[in-house]
Design a protein around this motif. Structure first.
Motif, mmCIF file in Angstrom:
data_model
loop_
_atom_site.group_PDB
_atom_site.id
_atom_site.type_symbol
_atom_site.label_atom_id
_atom_site.label_comp_id
_atom_site.label_asym_id
_atom_site.label_seq_id
_atom_site.Cartn_x
_atom_site.Cartn_y
_atom_site.Cartn_z
ATOM 1 N N HIS A 182 0.841 -1.192 0.000
ATOM 2 C CA HIS A 182 0.000 0.000 0.000
ATOM 3 C C HIS A 182 0.883 1.251 0.000
ATOM 4 N N THR A 233 0.356 4.603 0.328
ATOM 5 C CA THR A 233 -0.670 5.581 0.695
ATOM 6 C C THR A 233 -0.122 6.992 0.844
ATOM 7 N N LEU A 271 -13.655 4.834 9.557
ATOM 8 C CA LEU A 271 -12.883 4.463 8.382
ATOM 9 C C LEU A 271 -13.783 3.975 7.248
ATOM 10 N N LYS A 281 -8.264 5.047 1.331
ATOM 11 C CA LYS A 281 -7.442 4.615 2.456
ATOM 12 C C LYS A 281 -6.685 5.817 3.020
ATOM 13 N N GLN A 335 -3.780 2.868 8.763
ATOM 14 C CA GLN A 335 -4.970 2.049 8.581
ATOM 15 C C GLN A 335 -4.555 0.613 8.302
#
Length: 831
Positions: free
Chosen positions: A111, A113, A261, A267, A282
Motif C-alpha cells: 500500500h 498511501t 474508516l 485509504k 490504517q
C-alpha cells in the motif's frame, strides 16, 4: 494487523509453491558466496548477487524464511531520513518494491498511501524543511504542509497544537513475508540456492576462503555474509568477531474495526507524530498504532537467544505505551473508539547508533556483514544492492560510512551497546541536533587530561568513544542551552576560543587520532603503491590519499617519515578500524613490513596561535625557528622527561605544532605548558572551535567533505595526486577524469547572511536550478561570516560566482571562492 494476517505470514514463510519451494538435493559442497540468514535482508542480498550474475551463491537459514524479526514487522516503508545515504538506501527499496511483484511474478501486498509527519513546534518544522530539501535533491517529491492541508489529507485528525507537517508521497506499508518470498523466488530463478532448516554451527578460515559448518555438512565458500538478524552476534562469534548488537522489543497494536474508516472514500495515509513518538496507519477496517516509548526494554543481554525462538513474540506490555497511546487518541479521537484486537511485541536488533551493519567485517578477510537492522523492511532492498556491490565491485555505488561495521571499535561492548540502543530507541523520532552530545555509555575512553579539563569546566563529546572537550564555558556562563538547528546557544564561547587561537595561543587535547606505525624495508614501496601522491622526505610530513578503484576518496592520512624504514600515519579518529583494514589488506605476501596500531598508545596536544613558538620555546631546548623547523617539518623533541614527535602542522590555520606523546607523559607536558603559558595568553580550546577554524581554511573533513563519491581532483586536492606514478588504486580513473574534467568541483561559499548556521547537505542553486550540495557549514569567527564548503557543477566553480543555498526553506545568496577564506597564502602557518 489481525490474528489471521499474522497466521498468513507464518504460512507464507512455509510456503512451498510459487517460489517457496527449494530445489531438491543435498547441501552443495561449495559456493562462491554463502549468506547466513533467511530474513528479508538476506534474501535481498541473494537476489541482488544473482542479478549481478553471481549465481553460485547459497543462502542458509536455520529455520524457515522470515522466522526472525521479518515475519512480525509492521512493514512501514518511509523514504524519510536525516542521513543522505540512508535516504538513498530507502528510496531504492521503495522503488524496487513497487515493481518487484511483476518482475518475479509473485504477489506482494504493498500500500503506497503516502505519509504525513506532524510538527508541534518550530524546530520540527525546520527539520522537515531541511529533509524536504534533501529529498527533493534526490528526486523524491516531499512537500511541506499547513495544518489545513493536513486536515484535507487526513480528515480524522485534530490539528490543535500543530504548526505544520510534511508529506512523503512514496511512503506506505508492505507485507514483509510476501516481500521476502518474492526476493527468494527472484534469486532462485536466477540460479541462486536456498537451504532452509540448515543451521550454521561453525565457521573457520582455510586457504582461499571459509568453511561453513552446518548440521547437514560443510560448505566451502570464498565469501561469507552474516545476515542473521538478531542472531548476528552468534554468527559473528563463530568467526571471532564481537558484533555490537542487542535486541529490543518493539510493540504495536491493531484495533477492532473503526466505523469512521468505513465512511471514507479511500485509504488514509500513514501518520507519524515524532513529537509524541508514534506511527499510526490504517490496517484493514482498523488502525495500527506503533509507539516508540520512553522506557524501552532490552532482551537477552546476559544470556543467549533461546534456541527455539522463531515465529515467537514476547508477552504484551502495554503499560509502557500508555502515554503514547493517550497522545495518539487525542490526535485521532477515532482511535479511542475501538477495542484492541491484537498486540505484537517482537524483538528488533539495534546497534549503538541504530544504523545497521553493511560492509566488510573489521579484521576479517572476505567476511561481510549485512545485519542488525532496526528498520529492516524498508532498508532491505537498498542494503542488498549495496552489499552486493561491495562484494562484486569492491565498493558500493554511494558512500555508506554511517553503516560501515568498522565505525565501531572495541569500546562497543554488549553493555555499551545496550545503553546506547535504549537511549536511541527512546529518542527514535527525536531531532538530531548538530551540537547535541547524548550521555549514555560515557565515558568509554578518556585522555589522561579528561578529569583536569572537566575541572576547568570543559563540556565533552564522544568521538569513536574517545571523550574530547567540545567547548569551555566562560566565567558565569551557563552550560545548559536549548538545542537548536539554527546554531548553538554558546556560539559566543566558541568565538572567544577562536579569538584566543588567532591572537595568542590555544591548547587542544585531541585523543583518539588513528595512529599507525609502519616499519620495515618495504615501507616506502608499500606506501608508494598505496597512496595517490608522493611520499615525504625523512623529517617531513604530508597529506596523502588512498583511492578506490573508481578514483573515489577512501582514506586520508598525514604521513610522516621518521626514518627511511619508519613511517607514522595519522588518520581520522573515527577511521581506526577502517584504515587498519585498508593497510592490512594492501600488504602483499612476503613484504618486509610491520603495521602497529598505536592509537591508544599515543595522545595528541595541539599548541597553536601566534604565541605558540614563544610558549613552546620555554619548555623545550629544540630549535623551533622556521629555518630549523619549517612548516610541514617533523622532529623528535624533548619537553622535560617526555619525548614527543612534533609535527609543524595546524588544522586551524595558525602557527602551531602537533605534539604526539606517550599517554603516560601527556599530563606532564600539559602542566609544563600551563606553568608558563599564562604570560602568552594560553587557553583551552575545544573541538567546536577547531571545526570553525578549519572551515575558514577550507580544510576538508573525512566522511564529511571527503568520501568515495568524490575524487581528490574534484575535492581540489590534485596537488596530492601524482598521475606520473606507475600504479596506485584508482589511477586509471583519475587519468580519465583529468583529461575530461571533473563534473563537480569543491568550492567555498561566503553566505550573505553573516550569522547563519547552514546545515550540511543543503542544496546549492544556480539560476533557480540545483547545482550542488553543501558538505560543511558554520560561522567563521575570524572572518566574521557564515561559511560553507560545497561541491558544485564545474561551470559554477568560478571565483565570485553568485549562487544560492537552501536554508530551512529559504534561499540565501552566496559567493563562490576558490581560495581559503582565511589567510589564503598560508603566511600565518609559515610564520
Amino acid at each position: 494487523m489481525s490474528e489471521d494476517l499474522l497466521e498468513r505470514r507464518r504460512a507464507a514463510a512455509r510456503e512451498r509453491e510459487q517460489g517457496g519451494a527449494e530445489p531438491a538435493g543435498d547441501l552443495p559442497r561449495s559456493a562462491r558466496v554463502v549468506v547466513i540468514g533467511g530474513g528479508v535482508v538476506g534474501c535481498s542480498l541473494l537476489y541482488h548477487l544473482a542479478k549481478r550474475g553471481w549465481r553460485d551463491c547459497l543462502l542458509l537459514e536455520a529455520k524457515e524464511l522470515t522466522s526472525g524479526s521479518t515475519w512480525h514487522a509492521a512493514g512501514n516503508c518511509p523514504n524519510f531520513s536525516g542521513s543522505w545515504s540512508i535516504m538513498k538506501l530507502q528510496h531504492y527499496s521503495t522503488q524496487l518494491y513497487a515493481s518487484l511483484a511483476a518482475e518475479v511474478d509473485y504477489p506482494i501486498t504493498y500500500h503506497r498511501t503516502g505519509a504525513i509527519r506532524l510538527a508541534q513546534h518550530r524546530e520540527r518544522m525546520l527539520e522537515f524543511e531541511h529533509v524536504t530539501d534533501m529529498a527533493q535533491h534526490q528526486g523524491i517529491a516531499f512537500e511541506m504542509l499547513t495544518p489545513a492541508e493536513i486536515r484535507e489529507r487526513y480528515p480524522l485528525i485534530e490539528t490543535a497544537g500543530l504548526v505544520g507537517g510534511q508529506w512523503d508521497p512514496g511512503d506506505g506499508d508492505i507485507d514483509p513475508a510476501q516481500l521476502t518470498q518474492a526476493l527468494a523466488k527472484g534469486a532462485r530463478a536466477l540460479g541462486a540456492a536456498i537451504r532452509r532448516f540448515c543451521k550454521v554451527t561453525g565457521l573457520r578460515r582455510e586457504i582461499g576462503g571459509w568453511v561453513v559448518e552446518t548440521a547437514r555438512g560443510a560448505v566451502r565458500a570464498e565469501i561469507v555474509v552474516n545476515a542473521a538478524g538478531y542472531r548476528a552476534a552468534e554468527v559473528g562469534a563463530m568467526a571471532g568477531r564481537d558484533i555490537p548488537c542487542v535486541s529490543l522489543s518493539h510493540q504495536y497494536l491493531v484495533t477492532e474495526p473503526v466505523p469512521e474508516l468505513a465512511r471514507l472514500a479511500g485509504k488514509l495515509p500513514l501518520l507519524r507524530d515524532p513529537d509524541d513518538s508514534y506511527y499510526l496507519r490504517q490496517e484493514g477496517g482498523g488502525l495500527l498504532l506503533g509507539p516508540y516509548e520512553r522506557q524501552p526494554r532490552a532482551h537477552w543481554v546476559d544470556e543467549p537467544v533461546p534456541e527455539d525462538f522463531s515465529f515467537q513474540l514476547f508477552a504484551d506490555d502495554l503499560d509502557r505505551l500508555t502515554p503514547n497511546i493517550e497522545a495518539a487518541i487525542r490526535r485521532v479521537p477515532a482511535l479511542g473508539t475501538a477495542g484492541i484486537k491484537r498486540v505484537v511485541n517482537g524483538p528488533i536488533p539495534y546497534t549503538p547508533d541504530g544504523n545497521p551493519l553493511i560492509g566488510p567485517a573489521p579484521g576479517l578477510t572476505n567476511f561481510f556483514e549485512c545485519c542488525v537492522f532496526s528498520f529492516g523492511i524498508v532498508q532491505a532492498g537498498g542494503a542488498g544492492k549495496a552489499c552486493a556491490e561491495w562484494i562484486v565491485d569492491g565498493a558500493p555505488s554511494w558512500d555508506l560510512w554511517s553503516l560501515d561495521p568498522r565505525r565501531f571499535t572495541g569500546h562497543a561492548t554488549k553493555a555499551y551497546t545496550t545503553v546506547k540502543a535504549l537511549e536511541l530507541y527512546a529518542n527514535e523520532y527525536a531531532i538530531g541536533f548538530p551540537f547535541e552530545e547524548r550521555p549514555a555509555g560515557r565515558p568509554a575512553k578518556t585522555s589522561p587530561l579528561y578529569h583536569r579539563l572537566r575541572a576547568e569546566g570543559a563540556q565533552f563529546g564522544a568521538r569513536n568513544g574517545w571523550e574530547r572537550a567540545t567547548w569551555f564555558p566562560r566565567a558565569g556562563e551557563p552550560v545548559e542551552h536549548p538545542h537548536s538547528l539554527t546554531g548553538p546557544g554558546f556560539r559566543d564561547a566558541i568565538a572567544a576560543e577562536c579569538r584566543r587561537v588567532a591572537e595568542a595561543v590555544g591548547i587542544v587535547d585531541l585523543p583518539g587520532f588513528s595512529k599507525f606505525r609502519l616499519r620495515g624495508g618495504a615501507v616506502q614501496s608499500f606506501l608508494d603503491r598505496l597512496i595517490a601522491g608522493r611520499l615525504p622526505l625523512v623529517g617531513r610530513t604530508t597529506l596523502a590519499y588512498v583511492c578506490t578503484a573508481k578514483g573515489g576518496l577512501l582514506s586520508e592520512f598525514t604521513i610522516t617519515a621518521l626514518a627511511p624504514d619508519d613511517y607514522l600515519l595519522i588518520g581520522a579518529g573515527s577511521a581506526e578500524w577502517h584504515d587498519l583494514d585498508v593497510l592490512r589488506h594492501a600488504v602483499q605476501p612476503g613484504e618486509d613490513l610491520t603495521i602497529a596500531n598505536v592509537t591508544a598508545r599515543f595522545g595528541t596536544l595541539l599548541v597553536t596561535g601566534p604565541e605558540a613558538r614563544a610558549l613552546l620555546s620555554k619548555v623545550t631546548a629544540a630549535d623551533l625557528s622556521s629555518a630549523a623547523f619549517p612548516w610541514l617539518g617533523a622532529r623528535r623533541i624533548e619537553i622535560g622527561s617526555a619525548k614527543a614527535i612534533a609535527l609543524r602542522v595546524s588544522y586551524v590555520g595558525e602557527l602551531g605544532w602537533e605534539l604526539h606523546l606517550p599517554v603516560e607523559q601527556l599530563a606532564g607536558v600539559y602542566e609544563a605548558l600551563w606553568s608558563c603559558g599564562r604570560d602568552h595568553g594560553l587557553g583551552n580550546v575545544g573541538i567546536y572551535a577547531v571545526d570553525a577554524l578549519r572551515l575558514e581554511k577550507a580544510y576538508r573533513s573525512w566522511k564529511q567533505d571527503l568520501e568515495i563519491g568524490y575524487s581528490p581532483l574534484a575535492a581540489g586536492l590534485g596537488r596530492f595526486v601524482d598521475l606520473g606514478k606507475a600504479a596506485f588504486a584508482g589511477r586509471e580513473a583519475l587519468v580519465r577524469e583529468a583529461e575530461q574534467g571533473t563534473a563537480q568541483q569543491f568550492v567555498g561559499l561566503t553566505i550573505d547572511e553573516p550569522g547563519a548556521y547552514l546545515m550540511p547537505l543543503a542544496s546549492v542553486f544556480a539560476a533557480g536550478k540545483r547545482a550542488g550540495i553543501v558538505t560543511s557549514a558554520g560561522v567563521g569567527h575570524r572572518v566574521g561570516s557564515s561559511l560553507a564548503l560545497a561541491y558544485v557543477a564545474r561551470e559554477h566553480a568560478q571565483e565570485g560566482a553568485r549562487l544560492e543555498v537552501m536554508h530551512f526553506g529559504k534561499r540565501l545568496g552566496a559567493a563562490v571562492t576558490l581560495q581559503p577564506f582565511y589567510d589564503p597564502a598560508n603566511e600565518r602557518l609559515r610564520a
